[in-house]
Enzyme design. Structure first.
Site, short mmCIF file in Angstrom:
data_model
loop_
_atom_site.label_atom_id
_atom_site.label_comp_id
_atom_site.label_asym_id
_atom_site.label_seq_id
_atom_site.Cartn_x
_atom_site.Cartn_y
_atom_site.Cartn_z
N ASP A 128 0.85 -1.19 0.00
CA ASP A 128 0.00 0.00 0.00
C ASP A 128 0.88 1.23 0.00
O ASP A 128 1.56 1.52 0.98
CB ASP A 128 -0.92 -0.01 1.23
N ARG A 130 -0.22 4.32 -0.34
CA ARG A 130 -0.93 5.51 0.12
C ARG A 130 -0.43 5.97 1.48
O ARG A 130 0.03 5.17 2.29
CB ARG A 130 -2.43 5.23 0.22
#
Length: 200
Positions: A128, A130
């Site tokens: 991930d 983000r």
């Protein structure tokens, strides 16, 4: 320092056509055009309901069967139209912030049998990419420190807490199962530790 740049009223929601306020921000270090969508003056609430939603063109705009992003966004809009709340719409395309073209490449690998994490890793990306520090800064710009967070994702909880936001309650969303996304959701649950109730 992040501060509110502009605000405008509009109506949103496939079913509700609910009045909301759309806010833009100055001072976001990434240069990304993140926005906030506020229902019923929720920033004035003692502990507002908040959801961080990462942009997903294929899910939000095209209602792709590969993910549940559009359904989660629609569900949240309808809930907040009734109860009030804030959606932070973050311009980091793809659930993993890959960008649209890399996301298409990941889709190709998923079509060949990889799950969503395996595909991203195969392309050289972490699970991930983000990060949510700017979401915390947006909340701070609105004078908000304590929230009820709408999420199934433990990373969002951890990132906000590390950036000074106090999460009073976590409110889960439904598991929006449909043809084409069961493997995606189960990979998020098993690998990403997302909290789903697949019986709903």
């Amino acid at each position: 320092m992040v501060n509110v740049r502009e605000r405008v009223s509009l109506k949103v929601g496939i079913n509700s056509n609910a009045p909301a306020e759309l806010l833009s921000f100055n001072g976001l270090e990434s240069g990304k055009e993140h926005i906030a969508l506020i229902f019923k003056d929720a920033y004035k609430a003692f502990v507002p309901l908040v959801r961080m939603h990462s942009e997903c063109l294929t899910g939000d705009g095209f209602h792709s069967t590969r993910c549940d992003c559009g359904e989660q966004l629609d569900e949240t809009i309808e809930i907040m139209a009734e109860l009030g709340g804030i959606i932070l719409y973050l311009r980091q395309e793809g659930r993993w912030g890959l960008g649209l073209y890399n996301k298409i490449d990941a889709y190709k690998l998923q079509s060949q049998g990889m799950d969503t994490y395996e595909a991203n890793n195969h392309l050289g990306f972490d699970d991930d990419l983000r990060e949510f520090s700017e979401a915390a800064q947006m909340l701070t710009a609105l004078g908000i420190k304590d929230i009820r967070l709408v999420t199934n994702n433990p990373k969002k909880i951890k990132d906000l807490q590390q950036n000074g936001i106090n999460i009073v309650e976590v409110v889960g969303t439904k598991a929006h199962l449909k043809e084409g996304n069961e493997g995606y959701l189960k990979a998020k649950a098993s690998h990403g530790r997302h909290c789903f109730n697949f019986d709903k």
